[in-house]
Design a protein around this motif. Structure first.
Motif, PDB file in Angstrom:
ATOM      1  N   VAL A   1      81.709  71.992  54.102  1.00  0.00           N
ATOM      2  CA  VAL A   1      82.144  71.128  52.991  1.00  0.00           C
ATOM      3  C   VAL A   1      82.457  72.006  51.787  1.00  0.00           C
ATOM      4  O   VAL A   1      81.591  72.728  51.291  1.00  0.00           O
ATOM      5  CB  VAL A   1      81.048  70.105  52.632  1.00  0.00           C
ATOM      6  N   LEU A   2      83.715  71.963  51.370  1.00  0.00           N
ATOM      7  CA  LEU A   2      84.132  72.715  50.170  1.00  0.00           C
ATOM      8  C   LEU A   2      83.857  71.833  48.950  1.00  0.00           C
ATOM      9  O   LEU A   2      84.676  71.022  48.525  1.00  0.00           O
ATOM     10  CB  LEU A   2      85.603  73.083  50.266  1.00  0.00           C
ATOM     11  N   THR A   3      82.667  72.007  48.382  1.00  0.00           N
ATOM     12  CA  THR A   3      82.232  71.148  47.272  1.00  0.00           C
ATOM     13  C   THR A   3      83.036  71.447  46.010  1.00  0.00           C
ATOM     14  O   THR A   3      83.146  72.595  45.583  1.00  0.00           O
ATOM     15  CB  THR A   3      80.733  71.351  46.998  1.00  0.00           C
ATOM     16  N   GLU A   4      83.609  70.368  45.442  1.00  0.00           N
ATOM     17  CA  GLU A   4      84.391  70.508  44.214  1.00  0.00           C
ATOM     18  C   GLU A   4      83.697  69.861  43.011  1.00  0.00           C
ATOM     19  O   GLU A   4      83.948  70.252  41.882  1.00  0.00           O
ATOM     20  CB  GLU A   4      85.772  69.873  44.396  1.00  0.00           C
ATOM     21  N   ALA A   5      82.878  68.843  43.232  1.00  0.00           N
ATOM     22  CA  ALA A   5      82.221  68.141  42.121  1.00  0.00           C
ATOM     23  C   ALA A   5      80.940  67.506  42.632  1.00  0.00           C
ATOM     24  O   ALA A   5      80.829  67.161  43.808  1.00  0.00           O
ATOM     25  CB  ALA A   5      83.133  67.078  41.517  1.00  0.00           C
ATOM     26  N   VAL A   6      79.969  67.362  41.739  1.00  0.00           N
ATOM     27  CA  VAL A   6      78.680  66.758  42.071  1.00  0.00           C
ATOM     28  C   VAL A   6      78.326  65.752  40.975  1.00  0.00           C
ATOM     29  O   VAL A   6      78.433  66.061  39.779  1.00  0.00           O
ATOM     30  CB  VAL A   6      77.572  67.818  42.203  1.00  0.00           C
ATOM     31  N   ALA A   7      77.898  64.555  41.383  1.00  0.00           N
ATOM     32  CA  ALA A   7      77.395  63.534  40.452  1.00  0.00           C
ATOM     33  C   ALA A   7      75.885  63.480  40.599  1.00  0.00           C
ATOM     34  O   ALA A   7      75.365  63.112  41.658  1.00  0.00           O
ATOM     35  CB  ALA A   7      78.015  62.175  40.758  1.00  0.00           C
ATOM     36  N   TRP A   8      75.168  63.905  39.559  1.00  0.00           N
ATOM     37  CA  TRP A   8      73.708  63.963  39.605  1.00  0.00           C
ATOM     38  C   TRP A   8      73.112  62.604  39.239  1.00  0.00           C
ATOM     39  O   TRP A   8      73.653  61.870  38.413  1.00  0.00           O
ATOM     40  CB  TRP A   8      73.180  65.019  38.640  1.00  0.00           C
ATOM     41  N   GLY A   9      71.956  62.309  39.810  1.00  0.00           N
ATOM     42  CA  GLY A   9      71.241  61.083  39.492  1.00  0.00           C
ATOM     43  C   GLY A   9      70.161  61.313  38.453  1.00  0.00           C
ATOM     44  O   GLY A   9      70.102  62.365  37.812  1.00  0.00           O
ATOM     45  N   ARG A  10      69.307  60.289  38.297  1.00  0.00           N
ATOM     46  CA  ARG A  10      68.190  60.384  37.346  1.00  0.00           C
ATOM     47  C   ARG A  10      66.887  60.068  38.082  1.00  0.00           C
ATOM     48  O   ARG A  10      66.360  58.959  37.995  1.00  0.00           O
ATOM     49  CB  ARG A  10      68.375  59.407  36.183  1.00  0.00           C
ATOM     50  N   PRO A  11      66.350  61.012  38.836  1.00  0.00           N
ATOM     51  CA  PRO A  11      65.122  60.726  39.596  1.00  0.00           C
ATOM     52  C   PRO A  11      63.933  60.542  38.664  1.00  0.00           C
ATOM     53  O   PRO A  11      63.917  61.044  37.532  1.00  0.00           O
ATOM     54  CB  PRO A  11      64.949  61.964  40.469  1.00  0.00           C
ATOM     55  N   ALA A  12      62.933  59.811  39.156  1.00  0.00           N
ATOM     56  CA  ALA A  12      61.725  59.586  38.360  1.00  0.00           C
ATOM     57  C   ALA A  12      60.978  60.888  38.125  1.00  0.00           C
ATOM     58  O   ALA A  12      60.410  61.113  37.056  1.00  0.00           O
ATOM     59  CB  ALA A  12      60.827  58.564  39.053  1.00  0.00           C
ATOM     60  N   ASN A  13      60.994  61.788  39.130  1.00  0.00           N
ATOM     61  CA  ASN A  13      60.335  63.081  38.996  1.00  0.00           C
ATOM     62  C   ASN A  13      61.322  64.147  39.473  1.00  0.00           C
ATOM     63  O   ASN A  13      61.501  64.366  40.664  1.00  0.00           O
ATOM     64  CB  ASN A  13      59.057  63.126  39.832  1.00  0.00           C
ATOM     65  N   SER A  14      61.980  64.794  38.519  1.00  0.00           N
ATOM     66  CA  SER A  14      63.030  65.751  38.868  1.00  0.00           C
ATOM     67  C   SER A  14      62.467  67.033  39.477  1.00  0.00           C
ATOM     68  O   SER A  14      63.225  67.823  40.046  1.00  0.00           O
ATOM     69  CB  SER A  14      63.859  66.090  37.627  1.00  0.00           C
ATOM     70  N   GLU A  15      61.172  67.281  39.357  1.00  0.00           N
ATOM     71  CA  GLU A  15      60.605  68.485  39.964  1.00  0.00           C
ATOM     72  C   GLU A  15      60.502  68.354  41.483  1.00  0.00           C
ATOM     73  O   GLU A  15      60.562  69.338  42.200  1.00  0.00           O
ATOM     74  CB  GLU A  15      59.216  68.757  39.382  1.00  0.00           C
ATOM     75  N   LEU A  16      60.352  67.120  41.956  1.00  0.00           N
ATOM     76  CA  LEU A  16      60.147  66.905  43.384  1.00  0.00           C
ATOM     77  C   LEU A  16      61.428  66.566  44.132  1.00  0.00           C
ATOM     78  O   LEU A  16      61.476  66.688  45.354  1.00  0.00           O
ATOM     79  CB  LEU A  16      59.132  65.772  43.602  1.00  0.00           C
ATOM     80  N   SER A  17      62.455  66.135  43.408  1.00  0.00           N
ATOM     81  CA  SER A  17      63.662  65.689  44.103  1.00  0.00           C
ATOM     82  C   SER A  17      64.839  65.691  43.148  1.00  0.00           C
ATOM     83  O   SER A  17      64.670  65.561  41.926  1.00  0.00           O
ATOM     84  CB  SER A  17      63.450  64.286  44.684  1.00  0.00           C
ATOM     85  N   THR A  18      66.033  65.823  43.752  1.00  0.00           N
ATOM     86  CA  THR A  18      67.251  65.690  42.948  1.00  0.00           C
ATOM     87  C   THR A  18      67.607  64.239  42.732  1.00  0.00           C
ATOM     88  O   THR A  18      68.451  63.934  41.879  1.00  0.00           O
ATOM     89  CB  THR A  18      68.430  66.369  43.667  1.00  0.00           C
ATOM     90  N   GLY A  19      66.957  63.325  43.456  1.00  0.00           N
ATOM     91  CA  GLY A  19      67.424  61.952  43.451  1.00  0.00           C
ATOM     92  C   GLY A  19      68.701  61.859  44.277  1.00  0.00           C
ATOM     93  O   GLY A  19      69.157  62.834  44.897  1.00  0.00           O
ATOM     94  N   VAL A  20      69.288  60.695  44.286  1.00  0.00           N
ATOM     95  CA  VAL A  20      70.534  60.504  45.044  1.00  0.00           C
ATOM     96  C   VAL A  20      71.671  61.169  44.278  1.00  0.00           C
ATOM     97  O   VAL A  20      71.873  60.911  43.082  1.00  0.00           O
ATOM     98  CB  VAL A  20      70.822  59.017  45.259  1.00  0.00           C
ATOM     99  N   ILE A  21      72.420  62.037  44.962  1.00  0.00           N
ATOM    100  CA  ILE A  21      73.575  62.692  44.360  1.00  0.00           C
ATOM    101  C   ILE A  21      74.800  62.390  45.202  1.00  0.00           C
ATOM    102  O   ILE A  21      74.703  62.072  46.389  1.00  0.00           O
ATOM    103  CB  ILE A  21      73.365  64.215  44.242  1.00  0.00           C
ATOM    104  N   LEU A  22      75.950  62.432  44.537  1.00  0.00           N
ATOM    105  CA  LEU A  22      77.227  62.277  45.233  1.00  0.00           C
ATOM    106  C   LEU A  22      77.954  63.621  45.213  1.00  0.00           C
ATOM    107  O   LEU A  22      78.096  64.229  44.134  1.00  0.00           O
ATOM    108  CB  LEU A  22      78.079  61.195  44.576  1.00  0.00           C
ATOM    109  N   VAL A  23      78.391  64.059  46.366  1.00  0.00           N
ATOM    110  CA  VAL A  23      79.078  65.347  46.507  1.00  0.00           C
ATOM    111  C   VAL A  23      80.530  65.068  46.890  1.00  0.00           C
ATOM    112  O   VAL A  23      80.794  64.384  47.895  1.00  0.00           O
ATOM    113  CB  VAL A  23      78.389  66.222  47.571  1.00  0.00           C
ATOM    114  N   ALA A  24      81.462  65.571  46.075  1.00  0.00           N
ATOM    115  CA  ALA A  24      82.895  65.385  46.341  1.00  0.00           C
ATOM    116  C   ALA A  24      83.486  66.703  46.827  1.00  0.00           C
ATOM    117  O   ALA A  24      83.205  67.776  46.273  1.00  0.00           O
ATOM    118  CB  ALA A  24      83.600  64.903  45.078  1.00  0.00           C
TER     119      ALA A  24
END
Length: 1067
Positions: free
Chosen positions: A162-185
């Protein structure tokens, strides 16, 4: 202090990193600044001592390689570097990475990255807003993940290819343990949903899930930017915004459960499988970018974006974002527009810049709150969002072979960084909103302009311009509101403007607003403005009253003219509506005027306001203003003058000034006494003495003349004062006594008698005055009661007998209970009156039975010389018999006394022979020494004491006076014995002290004969008398079991002089 600032202050000294300086130092070399079109100056130039709005500073840090990518967030810079050819072990270019904490000194950390494929390169970096998660995309389709705790990134196997061009980051409750749901374009137009969880275990994968959720219909079009947001009002609804080089897509829908098969966005994207809506802008700009701007932070993340910017071939497509009730297929973009790139016509000629540069497109763009930042190959520009004008244009100072790579934006800290293949620049933004107030003002957006005004001068210009604008539009009342806030225009000029337009309502509004802004020290201005407003209000009310009268007359005329004619009904209805409208307007104006008087009662000139109101005959408004200012005296005067007694009482009762009660009570008591007394009773702080004039006024009125005792309001109030308020003023009680006496008659004294019976226990009135009043009114019972209260029982009995009231005389004769002689005298006075005045012997004999003090012999002298004994024969016989019995009782008592005396004499003779046995080993109960060593005392209780020990103990325990007498007797006895010893030869010397005194006294009893020099008292020597007195004082009772020891209970165990000894015992 940031790492860059610290090393700028320190002269750039820092440890060498990789053979090159690792210090970040802002360059002092300034790029040439450009003058722009007339009216604007490049903000890089210092104007009027202010810092430039935009300033590009070079960071003096020599990177250990060629910079390929930089991302930044939360003050953390991540830099990817490329070494020269052959620098890697496999002969390719070495890939290196640095992680720099801008907020800390020496916080430059190298990341150990080893790419899996030969000749692979780092293509893009993606850093989440918290700077905890980093994605590294390579040219050959590999993706690596780096957590902030790691020193080395890990390859993500599911991302392979996958040639990643953009990433949409989420807002996880605890960012140290997880990225939360992200979208990879991806470059191929695919969208993947994933979640990464950093794992410390070597064999555990970081990808919690990785699934494809959508593919764009455009073949081969890369997705250059993507972001998803949650709707604030609907937590399950999301929007995904993404862009390619020529299209902008929006996907709105409900999200699902990330753990489900379709994921969180699968359901949302399924609604757009065919013909997704998009905005297309022709062109194929390879450097196209999509950026968003958020106003503030929420829990460390940028908030919901307010604005977006899309870099396209023809220009910057931008607009605002609105999150409302959109559903599938709707758009969240509002007020979208295309901003063309600055052309060559915007560049001034003659400055030596290549004209072609004005036609080129930016290679990167960033959005701030008020500007677009555009990065070109050799320069930077800033365009104002509101005016679309170029406000900043600066040329980058590049070395030979140096080229601009890109623009990095920190969404958390709001900083902007420009990087080339060798250098790093920071764009310093200072007060970028400094000119926004003027731009909004030019657009007549006054509220927005005011929100960005920095000082009073700017605010004054805004309100002045706003006032002038509304005045020119004919909106005079609204303009008056803002004219009142203007400081640059004079008061007179503004007033003349409204007067010239005959706008009295606008003038009123201006004066009201101006009045609100006057300070306390502006007394003259405040008074003038407030008084002027009073006149304006009154004139308006007069005008409205005339219009109301005219409308009423017109309506009456139309009603008569119509007289059932249907054709006149419309005109009649119109006149009726006009009349109602004017009535409502008049009522509203009147309420407004009263509210003004109430609000500014302390700021108007009172005398002038009274004059203005009364000169127009507005009595009700005059009274209202008087109540507002607390001038209730004026209100009461008006009601009293108009004989509105109850209204006057109501006003008086609602205020706290007692002087109004005193001033108006005479008139009120004369006309409405009962209500006035009710009002007095409700105010317990009144001074009744000051109300006496009002009570006298009442006594002279017709109300008092016709009122009974129970209805008399003066008596009612004074009774309340005396009984309830416990008033002790003699004047009040004397006046109440007078009122009772005035309403009493010899036939009806009950009320006055009741008053006297209640008062005589502790009278506050003058008794002499009370007797005088009672005598004047012929109130015999009251006079007798008063004499009796004064202890003048003879006067009381004589007065009762003078008025032939034997029962009253008898009652008062028994009152001196503790003086039998006086009682007998009073009864004799009554008996003599009965015998001499009534000539009634039988009744006199009856009186003898009523009093135990009188005997027959006491009243016999009052009988006539010639009177038959038959009338009192029985009484004489009873008296003689009583005397005989009394004599017998006295004889019996004498016999008993003789027997008692003989018994006492016998006991005395027995006591003379009483003795006690003392053992040789007996000891003194005080000093515990042998008793027989010196003189001693023995008591019936078997306690024994040395004479001196007993005397000392008695002196110690006795009261001061008693102790002093004992010591004086000791001294006197010693002197007497010494005198006798000096006259007696051959005598042995007597001892000293108490024992010596006692032994000396004993020896004197053995002397034969008597010396003529010995002083005798009652036939005894003086020292014998004193010895007997000393014995009585010392040996009258035992000191261990008599009253002395009982009284000593009150004394403390530790005496005052023994405290030091007690303190010495403390451990």
């Amino acid at each position: 202090m940031s790492l860059f600032d610290q090393f700028e202050d320190g002269g750039g000294s820092m440890q060498r990193y990789g053979g090159a300086s690792s210090a970040f130092v802002a360059s002092t070399t300034k790029s040439p600044q450009l003058l722009l079109e007339p009216g604007y100056v490049s903000t890089g130039v210092l104007i009027e001592g202010k810092a430039p709005m935009f300033r590009l500073d070079q960071v003096q840090f020599q990177f250990p390689g060629v910079v390929t990518n930089i991302v930044v967030s939360t003050n953390v810079l991540v830099v990817s570097l490329e070494g020269p050819p052959g620098s890697a072990k496999d002969g390719s270019r070495q890939q290196r990475m640095l992680r720099i904490d801008v907020g800390q000194a020496n916080a430059v950390e190298e990341i150990d990255i080893q790419l899996a494929k030969k000749n692979d390169k780092i293509r893009k970096l993606f850093l989440d807003p918290t700077a905890r998660h980093l994605l590294i995309a390579t040219e050959l389709g590999d993706t690596y993940y780096l957590h902030e705790r790691w020193k080395k990134p890990r390859q993500l196997s599911k991302f392979r290819g996958v040639l990643t061009e953009a990433v949409a980051w989420g807002r996880p409750a605890n960012s140290e343990l997880s990225t939360g749901v992200i979208l990879v374009a991806s470059r191929q137009g695919h969208i993947f949903e994933a979640e990464l969880q950093p794992a410390d275990e070597f064999f555990k994968r970081e990808e919690k899930f990785f699934r494809q959720v959508y593919t764009l219909a455009e073949d081969g079009k890369p997705i250059i930017g993507i972001r998803y947001e949650q709707f604030p009002a609907s937590p399950r609804k999301y929007v995904v915004v993404l862009a390619t080089t020529d299209r902008l897509y929006q996907f709105v829908g409900m999200g699902g459960d990330p753990s489900s098969e379709g994921g969180m966005f699968g359901t949302l994207f399924r609604n757009y499988d065919t013909n997704p809506g998009h905005q297309e802008i022709p062109g194929d700009l390879q450097s196209s970018e999509l950026h968003f701007w958020s106003q503030y932070l929420e829990n460390g993340y940028p908030s919901i974006p307010k604005r977006f910017a899309w870099l396209t071939a023809p220009g910057i497509y931008h607009g605002t974002l609105v999150f409302g009730n959109q559903t599938t297929g709707d758009s969240i973009i509002d007020n979208a527009q295309l901003l063309p790139y600055p052309g060559s016509h915007e560049q001034p000629s003659g400055i030596g810049i290549d004209v072609a540069s004005a036609l080129e497109t930016p290679i990167a763009v960033a959005i701030t709150e008020f500007h677009f930042i555009m990065l070109y190959e050799r320069r930077m520009k800033a365009i104002n969002l509101l005016s679309s004008d170029v406000v900043y244009d600066d040329v980058l100072s590049l070395e030979h072979g140096e080229r601009v790579q890109g623009l990095a934006y920190d969404p958390v800290q709001g900083t902007y960084w420009v990087y080339t293949n060798f250098s790093l620049f920071e764009l310093i933004i200072t007060e970028e909103d400094r000119d926004m107030w003027q731009l909004y003002l030019d657009r007549k957006s006054f509220d927005a302009a005011m929100s960005y005004a920095k000082n009073d001068a700017q605010k004054d210009k805004i309100v002045t311009t706003q006032a002038e604008y509304y005045f020119s539009q004919g909106r005079f009342i609204l303009s008056a509101t803002y004219y009142a806030q203007s400081l640059s225009l004079s008061f007179e000029d503004i007033v003349l403007k409204f007067i010239s337009k005959n706008e009295r309502e606008a003038l009123k509004q201006f004066l009201l607003k101006k009045l609100e802004k006057f300070k306390k020290q502006d007394v003259i201005q405040t008074t003038l403005a407030a008084t002027w407003l009073v006149e304006i209000y009154i004139q308006r009310l007069i005008t409205l009253a005339d219009e109301v009268d005219a409308a009423a007359a017109a309506y009456a005329t139309a009603k008569v003219a119509a007289n059932g004619d249907p054709t006149q009904n419309e005109d009649l209805l119109e006149k009726a509506a006009k009349r109602r409208r004017l009535d409502e307007e008049q009522e509203l104006a009147h309420d407004e005027f009263r509210q003004f008087l109430k609000t500014y009662k302390d700021r108007v000139d009172r005398a002038t306001t009274y004059h203005l109101i009364t000169s127009h005959g507005r009595t009700e408004d005059e009274l209202y203003f008087a109540e507002c200012v607390g001038d209730l005296e004026r209100v009461v005067e008006h009601h009293v003058r108009n004989e509105k007694w109850l209204q006057a009482l109501d006003v008086i009762s609602k205020q706290n000034k007692l002087e109004l009660y005193y001033r108006f009570s005479p008139a009120l008591m004369e006309n409405t006494p009962q209500e006035t007394v009710n009002t007095w009773i409700k105010e317990p702080n009144l001074d009744p003495r000051k109300l006496i004039p009002a009570l006298l006024k009442y006594e002279l009125s017709s109300h008092s003349a016709t009122a009974t005792l129970e209805q008399n309001q003066a008596i009612r109030y004074l009774q309340y004062v005396a009984q309830k308020l416990k008033n002790e003023d003699p004047a009040i009680h004397n006046y109440l006594l007078y009122l009772y006496a005035n309403k009493s008659t010899p036939e009806s004294e009950d009320a006055l008698l009741m008053f006297l019976s209640n008062e005589l226990e502790n009278p506050y009135f003058d008794l002499q005055y009370a007797i005088r009043l009672a005598l004047q009114r012929g109130l015999v019972q009251c006079v007798v009661q008063l004499y009796s209260a004064m202890g003048m029982y003879e006067h009381a009995v004589n007065t009762a007998l003078e008025h032939q009231d034997l029962e009253l005389a008898r009652i008062n004769a028994d009152k001196p209970e503790d003086d039998d002689a006086l009682r007998k005298k009073l009864w004799l006075r009554i008996a003599r009156h009965v015998v001499e005045e009534k000539k009634d012997i039988k009744k006199a004999m009856e009186f003898l039975k009523l009093s135990e003090l009188l005997k027959i012999e006491d009243v016999l002298p009052f009988f006539p010389d010639f009177v038959l004994i038959n009338d009192f024969k029985e009484e004489i016989s009873a008296a003689l018999e009583e005397y005989t019995n009394h004599i017998e009782d006295l004889r019996s008592e004498m016999d008993e006394a003789t027997k008692s005396a003989e018994s006492i004499r016998s006991d005395i003779r027995g006591l003379r022979n009483k003795f006690a046995s003392i053992s040789v080993t007996e000891r003194c109960n005080i000093c515990r020494l042998p008793l027989l060593t010196r003189q001693f005392f023995a008591f019936p209780c078997e306690h024994v004491f040395h004479a001196d020990c007993l005397i000392n103990q008695v002196v110690k325990e006795s009261p001061p006076r008693h102790a002093k007498r004992i010591l004086d007797l000791q001294a006197a006895i010693s002197r007497e014995i010494a005198a006798q010893r000096s006259q007696t030869t051959g005598g042995q010397a007597a001892g000293t002290g108490a024992a010596g005194i006692v032994s000396a006294v004993v020896r004197t009893h053995t002397l034969k004969g008597s010396d003529s020099s010995v002083t005798l008292t009652n036939g005894k020597p003086k020292h014998e008398v004193m010895k007997e007195e000393l014995d009585e004082l010392v040996a009258s009772e035992c000191v261990l079991c008599g009253d002395i020891i009982i009284k000593s209970v009150e004394k403390p165990f530790i005496l005052q002089d023994e405290f030091e000894t007690v303190q010495s015992w403390v451990l």
